[in-house]
Write an enzyme that holds these catalytic residues in place. Structure first.
Site, PDB file in Angstrom:
ATOM      1  N   SER A 229      54.177  36.626  43.641  1.00 48.42           N
ATOM      2  CA  SER A 229      53.851  37.874  42.788  1.00 48.42           C
ATOM      3  C   SER A 229      54.621  37.913  41.531  1.00 48.42           C
ATOM      4  CB  SER A 229      53.970  39.231  43.648  1.00 48.42           C
ATOM      5  OG  SER A 229      53.334  40.264  43.000  1.00 48.42           O
ATOM      6  N   ASP A 446      42.956  38.649  46.522  1.00 45.77           N
ATOM      7  CA  ASP A 446      44.313  39.309  46.139  1.00 45.77           C
ATOM      8  C   ASP A 446      44.058  40.533  45.610  1.00 45.77           C
ATOM      9  OD1 ASP A 446      47.096  40.110  45.639  1.00 45.77           O
ATOM     10  OD2 ASP A 446      47.446  37.776  45.901  1.00 45.77           O
ATOM     11  N   HIS A 473      47.921  39.890  50.030  1.00 43.51           N
ATOM     12  CA  HIS A 473      48.707  39.407  48.599  1.00 43.51           C
ATOM     13  C   HIS A 473      49.616  38.181  49.063  1.00 43.51           C
ATOM     14  CE1 HIS A 473      50.593  39.985  44.996  1.00 43.51           C
ATOM     15  NE2 HIS A 473      51.570  40.415  45.466  1.00 43.51           N
TER      16      HIS A 473
END
Length: 506
Positions: A229, A446, A473
């Site tokens: 991320s 995602d 994710h």
């Protein structure tokens, strides 16, 4: 007795006199210079790069007992708060280490994302993955956060809870003034409690430079890195700063480097896509709290949560249920919990959703998150522009359109509009000449970092792209063999995965 010199000697002495005077003057000047203090050498970063971590017990670190029980060691590494002033104030970066269980290849520095996510316990989460056999797993609490010191502090925990307010539906212009005043007060509180020096140096570039100091302290000539991320923004920034110091880099659930880290419209669309996938899955059960027709899921969800705007249930307000819902959309493994929480909500209870909301964020993480975004995102200082963002976000995510306030002409400016220090970075295309092959892993569904951003990051870095077809994710080290095998092979022997590799859900 003094004897007068011969007259014939006088002309010669007069001829040499200027030379003698000049020589004496030079000697005096040289002596004067030698008596001046010698200017000290300019401060360098040597003392930071030459340190060795004192590994030991994790007692006294956040979550230390759990880390210690898993055989994880902890230490702190000294870094300058301002790399432009190496002899100035310093910070101590907390790191953790889980030694490789087999033949060690390298140290793998990790970051879970955020901004504002503590990383000291990430080796614990990866302990049972194949990567733990061949690499020392290194966790890190970034500057300003967790077990690292000093902290970014904007609010106490109690103030954070109080700040989770819900605005009414009346007098929207007065609400805008009220919200902006609260946001300005928050920004001023960050400056007062944290100090401007640290507040200006908690951004991605400074953390990436901390990562390089950690690399050196670990005794590694080059960095082996895994970031998820926002951790991918850290990775791409490190690659820009130190392309020749990268050994291997895996960037999972990538953030588009050319957009704001938390672009509201992009993430709104991503979470709506994930909500649609959840609703379709939930609709397969006859007792789904959103009904059995996925096309009506948005409407049914709003009917459940909108009443909380005016009438919270035992501490669960509208903001709490939205936070809990979004948290549950990060991974399908949380969908059953969301179904349970929404089912309870339909019966007038909110215990399950309240628990999910309170574990999703805390004041410290939220403050660091905001500080980094304010340093690096394009700031909005025009109410009309803010209103346009709100409108586009609501259009992109109708399930989360609360309808609060009037965004037709204006919307309140957020805290970044009042931030007390200037931006230190902006979205851009990375320049990474000389970077070795790196790997990007992107998921088609995602919610937080939509797939197109991963394609962009892979292209700009010249990376090998692994595409996973699913709704979650991130996908690395999730037990998906099609992803994990090529990633592990790359980290161990630097063999990149095949170009265009796509993995379907098992």
């Amino acid at each position: 007795m003094f004897k007068p010199r011969k007259a014939t000697a006088a002309p010669k002495l007069r001829t040499l006199l200027p030379v003698v005077i000049a020589a004496v003057a030079l000697l005096v000047t040289a002596c004067a210079r030698n008596t001046d203090p010698v200017a000290p050498p300019a401060p360098t970063l040597d003392r930071y790069y030459q340190q060795t971590p004192a590994w030991g017990s994790c007692d006294g670190y956040q979550g230390g007992a759990e880390l210690g029980a898993a055989g994880i060691e902890c230490a702190r590494v000294l870094v300058p708060i301002d790399y432009g002033k190496p002899d100035g104030d310093t910070a101590r970066i907390a790191i953790s280490r889980l030694r490789a269980t087999g033949t060690r290849v390298a140290s793998l520095l990790t970051n879970p994302g955020g901004p504002g996510a503590p990383g000291l316990n990430l080796p614990l989460a990866l302990a049972k993955s194949p990567v733990a056999e061949r690499l020392d797993l290194i966790g890190m609490d970034v500057r300003g956060l967790g077990a690292s010191t000093p902290h970014v502090t904007c609010r106490s925990a109690a103030e954070y809870e109080t700040g989770q307010r819900v605005l009414g539906r009346t007098n929207p212009l007065a609400e805008i003034d009220q919200v902006e005043q609260e946001n300005e007060d928050y920004a001023n509180s960050c400056a007062r409690r944290t100090g401007l020096t640290l507040l200006q140096h908690v951004g991605t570039v400074d953390v990436a430079r901390d990562m390089d100091v950690v690399r050196a302290a670990l005794g590694e000539q080059k960095l082996t890195y895994f970031g998820g991320s926002y951790g991918t923004r850290l990775g791409s920034t490190y690659a820009e700063l130190f392309p020749d110091r990268v050994r291997a880099m895996v960037l999972d659930a990538p953030v588009d480097p050319t957009t704001n880290i938390g672009d509201e419209v992009i993430t709104a669309a991503g979470f709506q896509q994930a909500f649609d996938a959840y609703a379709a899955d939930c609709a397969k059960a006859p007792d789904c709290p959103l009904g059995t027709d996925p096309k009506k899921a948005n409407e049914n969800y709003r009917a459940l949560v909108d009443p909380l705007i005016q009438h919270p249930i035992r501490g669960l307000n509208y903001g709490g249920v939205t936070t809990a819902t979004i948290a549950s959309l990060y991974h399908p493994s949380s969908w059953p919990d969301l179904t349970k929480g929404l089912t309870e909500l339909a019966k007038g209870r909110g215990d399950a959703l309240l628990g999910d909301a309170t574990t999703y964020e805390d004041a410290s993480s939220d403050d660091v998150h905001r500080a980094v975004l304010c340093l690096e995102e394009v700031r909005v200082t025009d109410r009309a522009v803010a209103a346009d963002i709100v409108r586009r976000s609501r259009t992109a995510a109708p399930a989360f359109d609360d309808g609060i306030g009037n965004a037709d002409t204006a919307a309140p400016l957020d805290a970044c509009a009042f931030w007390p220090v200037p931006p230190t970075a902006q979205p851009h295309v990375p320049k990474v000449a000389g970077l070795p092959k790196v790997v990007v892993v992107a998921v088609t569904g995602d919610p937080a970092t939509p797939y197109p951003g991963g394609v962009t990051l892979a292209k700009t870095l010249g990376a090998a792209l692994i595409t996973y077809e699913g709704t979650q994710h991130g996908a690395a080290f999730e037990g998906i063999a099609c992803v994990d095998r090529p990633v592990l092979k790359y980290l161990i022997d630097l063999t990149p995965p095949a170009e265009g590799l796509r993995c379907a859900k098992p």
